[in-house]
Design an enzyme around this catalytic site. Structure first.
Site, PDB file in Angstrom:
ATOM      1  N   SER A 258     -10.820  -1.794  40.789  1.00 32.83           N
ATOM      2  CA  SER A 258     -10.508  -0.377  40.910  1.00 32.83           C
ATOM      3  C   SER A 258     -11.245   0.399  39.840  1.00 32.83           C
ATOM      4  O   SER A 258     -11.233   0.010  38.668  1.00 32.83           O
ATOM      5  CB  SER A 258      -9.006  -0.142  40.769  1.00 32.83           C
ATOM      6  OG  SER A 258      -8.709   1.223  40.593  1.00 32.83           O
ATOM      7  N   LYS A 259     -11.880   1.484  40.232  1.00 32.00           N
ATOM      8  CA  LYS A 259     -12.555   2.349  39.270  1.00 32.00           C
ATOM      9  C   LYS A 259     -11.552   2.894  38.260  1.00 32.00           C
ATOM     10  O   LYS A 259     -11.870   3.088  37.081  1.00 32.00           O
ATOM     11  CB  LYS A 259     -13.234   3.498  40.027  1.00 32.00           C
ATOM     12  CG  LYS A 259     -14.080   4.411  39.152  1.00 32.00           C
ATOM     13  CD  LYS A 259     -15.367   3.779  38.711  1.00 32.00           C
ATOM     14  CE  LYS A 259     -16.309   4.791  38.071  1.00 32.00           C
ATOM     15  NZ  LYS A 259     -17.532   4.178  37.580  1.00 32.00           N
TER      16      LYS A 259
END
Length: 492
Positions: A258-259
């Site tokens: 996940s960014k």
């Protein structure tokens, strides 16, 4: 364009795949893998690869994100045969430009009894997700006459899919096999929102059919939606494409990448000094394995991947993104580059640290190629070429080279006049000045070269040895640094 005209232009008879990203920001690793697998399926079969932009979720659009998509695809060599920028037989290839046709097909489903108008007041998120109890929705059982009358009177509505109350729906996936879902477990998802734009799920089905898509590649998080897709295809009487659901790319055994948690996007990886070819090679193996005689092969060019790619090799197990493994791939790709190609790739990183253009970036690159795992490692390895760092004279002591401050002072005192006598400052000339000098002093080469390297670099670890560094620095700068080293040793 009429429904008949839309149907008549659908290409048939060959594999057609599509990558359909939403322009909502960066290209994360999972998206890149989807694009790569979709491209590989088309290229392996001699089919057609389509780029389609899905921009119907207007609240999530990010300015400039479409260009990120184009740039990433271009850098990765994932060329498309049809798309917004080059056109094709089933355009337009941007969903917002296809707005009118979704209404045609949504109303067709209403006519078929597979969808209904819902006039209930719902919040925006409810319209998008369709998460509500259909048993409590009075619109599901409205007569067609009443529904038509309320719509004609201008009352706002959404169009919802009418999921059968009884029975089950089965769909087939390449990796996961046959999956059956009880119809009562599915909700009546929204197909067309009040603003006339389709939801993601509906637009995908319509566009995939009208573009003749034969293989749909997407993340396994969409497995739950697949039965609803099947019901839509069946209601229309359309052929169902082959589903290829890919398990998620994980940061570890428990968490998806996940960014938001700092995991890198494709652009981040390139900025961190990874090569596009290495990233693609590694990403291809995140959830896919070559088979047969290629089963043990790790390194593939893009054309080799296209030749080898078989959807049967896609795993249903989650893939863990290992940055150490990617670094291993990257280092191997760097070693395999031609010296010229590596010099071109390394020069911007070298120039971050070495501003003096009299110093050859290509010559520095030649020292780095065998000693570099990623391009971003370069600046800190070579900044001493630009300016001699402050260093401790303790570096002159090295047990293996049999040096200490006194020995090093004697070595530098001998090296300065020897190098001053070099007329033509070539690598060979520097070598021929220093190596015979060590012999004449009765010491091993390392006893002379260690203090010379420390004096000209100020570092215990450098790319290249004393001869290479002296040659790159040039005669004047080399002598200046050697004399500075002598002064340091005299002061200590």
């Amino acid at each position: 364009m009429t429904l008949e005209e839309l149907e008549a232009r659908i290409p048939r008879g060959k594999v057609r795949t599509r990558f359909a990203p939403s322009p909502t920001g960066y290209m994360h690793v999972g998206n890149l893998r989807t694009a790569l697998y979709t491209w590989l399926i088309a290229r392996h079969s001699g089919g057609t690869f389509i780029l389609r932009i899905e921009d119907t979720d207007r609240n999530r659009l990010v300015e400039g994100a479409t260009e990120v998509i184009y740039r990433t695809m271009r850098e990765c060599g994932l060329d498309h045969d049809e798309g917004p920028d080059i056109g094709g037989p089933v355009g337009p290839y941007v969903q917002s430009e296809r707005r009118e046709l979704y209404g045609l097909y949504a109303n067709l489903l209403v006519d078929k009894g597979a969808a209904y108008r819902c006039f209930c007041e719902k919040c925006a998120s409810g319209e998008d997700s369709g998460e509500f109890d259909r048993e409590d929705d009075p619109c599901r059982t409205l007569s067609r006459a009443e529904s038509d009358a309320r719509a004609a009177a201008g009352e706002p509505y959404v169009i919802r899919q009418k999921i059968p109350r009884e029975g089950s729906t089965t769909f087939h996936d390449v990796s996961f096999g046959d999956i059956t879902v009880e119809n009562r477990e599915m909700d009546d998802q929204v197909l067309l929102k009040r603003d006339g734009l389709p939801t993601y799920n509906f637009a995908n089905v319509v566009d995939d059919h009208l573009m003749g898509i034969t293989h749909v590649v997407r993340g396994s998080e969409y497995l739950a939606s697949a039965p609803k897709y099947n019901l839509l295809y069946e209601a229309f009487g359309w052929e169902i494409p082959e589903y290829v659901h890919c398990s998620p790319v994980m940061r570890d055994a428990h968490s998806k990448m996940s960014k938001r948690h700092g995991d890198p996007s494709y652009e981040d990886l390139i900025a961190q000094g990874y090569l596009t070819a290495a990233v693609l090679n590694y990403v291809a193996l995140l959830g896919w394995s070559p088979r047969g005689e290629l089963a043990e092969k790790e390194f593939f060019t893009l054309p080799e991947l296209a030749d080898a790619f078989d959807i049967a090799g896609i795993s249903k197990s989650p893939a863990i993104f290992d940055i150490g493994k990617l670094t291993y791939f990257n280092a191997s790709y760097i070693r395999a580059m031609t010296p010229e190609a590596f010099a071109d790739a390394a020069e911007p990183y070298i120039r971050q640290a070495v501003k003096n253009t009299d110093i050859s970036a290509a010559e520095i690159a030649a020292l780095l190629q065998a000693r570099c795992e990623k391009l971003s490692d370069i600046p800190e390895k070579v900044d001493f070429f630009d300016a001699l760092p402050d260093y401790d004279t303790a570096l002159f002591t090295n047990k293996k080279s049999k040096t200490n401050p006194d020995v090093s002072r004697a070595m530098l005192q001998a090296a300065v006049p020897a190098l001053e006598g070099v007329a033509d400052w070539t690598m060979d000339a520097v070598h021929d000045a220093l190596f015979p000098l060590a012999a004449s002093l009765g010491v091993k080469n390392a006893t002379l070269l260690w203090p010379v390297r420390i004096a000209v670099s100020g570092r215990a670890v450098t790319p290249g040895g004393a001869v290479e560094i002296c040659h790159i620095l040039g005669k004047a700068e080399t002598l200046r640094r050697l004399k500075s080293g002598l002064a340091k040793l005299s002061e200590s």
